[in-house]
Design an enzyme around this catalytic site. Sequence first.
Site, PDB file in Angstrom:
ATOM      1  CG  ASP A 131      -3.016   9.740  23.146  1.00 17.50           C
ATOM      2  OD1 ASP A 131      -2.836  10.483  24.124  1.00 17.50           O
ATOM      3  OD2 ASP A 131      -2.776   8.522  23.159  1.00 17.50           O
ATOM      4  CG  ASP A 134      -1.938  -1.132   1.171  1.00 15.56           C
ATOM      5  OD1 ASP A 134      -2.094  -1.737   0.092  1.00 15.56           O
ATOM      6  OD2 ASP A 134      -2.567  -1.419   2.210  1.00 15.56           O
ATOM      7  N   GLY A 135       2.053   1.188   0.570  1.00 16.49           N
ATOM      8  CA  GLY A 135       2.922   2.368   0.623  1.00 16.49           C
ATOM      9  C   GLY A 135       3.316   2.875  -0.744  1.00 16.49           C
ATOM     10  CG  ASN A 179      -4.319   5.736   3.711  1.00 13.44           C
ATOM     11  OD1 ASN A 179      -5.200   5.345   2.944  1.00 13.44           O
ATOM     12  ND2 ASN A 179      -3.357   4.944   4.137  1.00 13.44           N
TER      13      ASN A 179
END
Length: 491
Positions: free
Chosen positions: A352, A243-244, A322
Amino acid sequence: MPMPLSPACRARRPLNGANGHPDTHMNRSMSYSGHSLSAAAKEGENGTGTNGTHLGHEERPMHRSASQNGSAMNLLKSRNGTSTNGHSNGDMVHDSESKFRPKTPLAAVFAEHLSLRRTRSLNAPSPIQQFGPCGRIMKNSAMVMTIQDPASQRLTWYKAPMAVLVIKKVRDPTVLPPFMQLVNWLADEKKMIVFVENSTVDDPLLKNNPQWAATSHQKVQTFRDGQDDLTDKIDFIICLGGDGTLLYASSLFQQSVPPVMAFHLGSLGFLTPFKFDNFQEQVDSVLEGHAALTLRSRLRCIILRKDSDTRSEPPINLLVLNEVVVDRGPSPYLSNIDLYLDGKKITSVQGDGLIVSTPTGSTAYAVAAGASMIHPSVPAIMVTPICPHSLSFRPIVVPAGVELKIMVSQESRNTAWVSFDGRRSEELLKGDSLRVTTSVFPVPSICSSDQITDWFDSLDECLRWNDRKKQRQLESVDYPPPGPEYKQHQS
């Protein structure tokens, strides 16, 4: 305006909307038996039926062929008590299965008649715009647009693609043989101009390969990320990896993106549906125009600084496939972030951080943080808190056309940090704002099968969605008939 894709390709019947926006779903038009719902809606608005009779307040949902009209009229005659000459037989009709009952509204009868049939569409049908005898949606012709059904989006080339960009996974020696095989085939057999990244050519594993050093390196052209502009130079993209590689390909094109064909040679491969075994046949099929497309929407992210009026450099303006993540970075304190939707403050995020993702990104960081998974053809933006300091703060889905503004709260003890698809971190100070909207430049991802099959195959193979052992069926046991002792005990 037509959907911008690349110099040599376009989606058949491009999506049209305000500024060419691919995900604006103001009004949908869906075909049925060769006609469109929008035309039928106009006919319903004018109050005329297929035979010119006045329909009053009832809208006629869609056109039909003669045979369909006949069956529909027979149903209407049995439900409404109307004879063949159009005269009413009264407000009450007799049904063989029940007593007299009121006449069914015309639109409801048509809807019931058509409920047994539907077109293969990923869009919901266009809703009726009449509500009761008096209410209706106010017409605004400037905002009415036609959206093509995603199920019918297929790639077509209006001129033969000549330049192809090949992106491979870095630091993985197992990808080198497929990479060299693909480059040689594209250059020798297909006579295409092959572009590869300069860092790929400088990879010691590739430079020291005898086969590559002998011939292959002379067949490619190189570019440098961040220095060379690939706009209007690339017709077609092939990714070899996980996917990268697809995320990296998206980052190279901050406007129109050429069609992307992704081969699964990486670790996960949620976005890479193609197998490399028979790559020649698969690439040939795509080059001939036999491929379905999934338009993966992207988010445009702009950071406006507090002192932007006095700054000389332009604001940060990036597209992400994404997600964009706002978190507390190295600070030990909770993030305190104000979230606005179309200028209205929605909430303050204490935790966070916050994930703003596309439907494609909903199966990445967002799903690990507890979000739902959204099909990439759904026009939406997912907002997911990261470890919120509140039990009631759940992920939400907002329309794709809104603008989100994220700012560090004035009461915050620290600043925030922003990352774009896991790359390039930027500090967000008090007074700065991050603006997030859906971009008009999607990533046209080529499907191996179709939009639905590819997505559910990825859910099954990569995420093991709903994968569990089957519950065993109860077995029937034939017990012997009770003996005389049992009968005596019962008596």
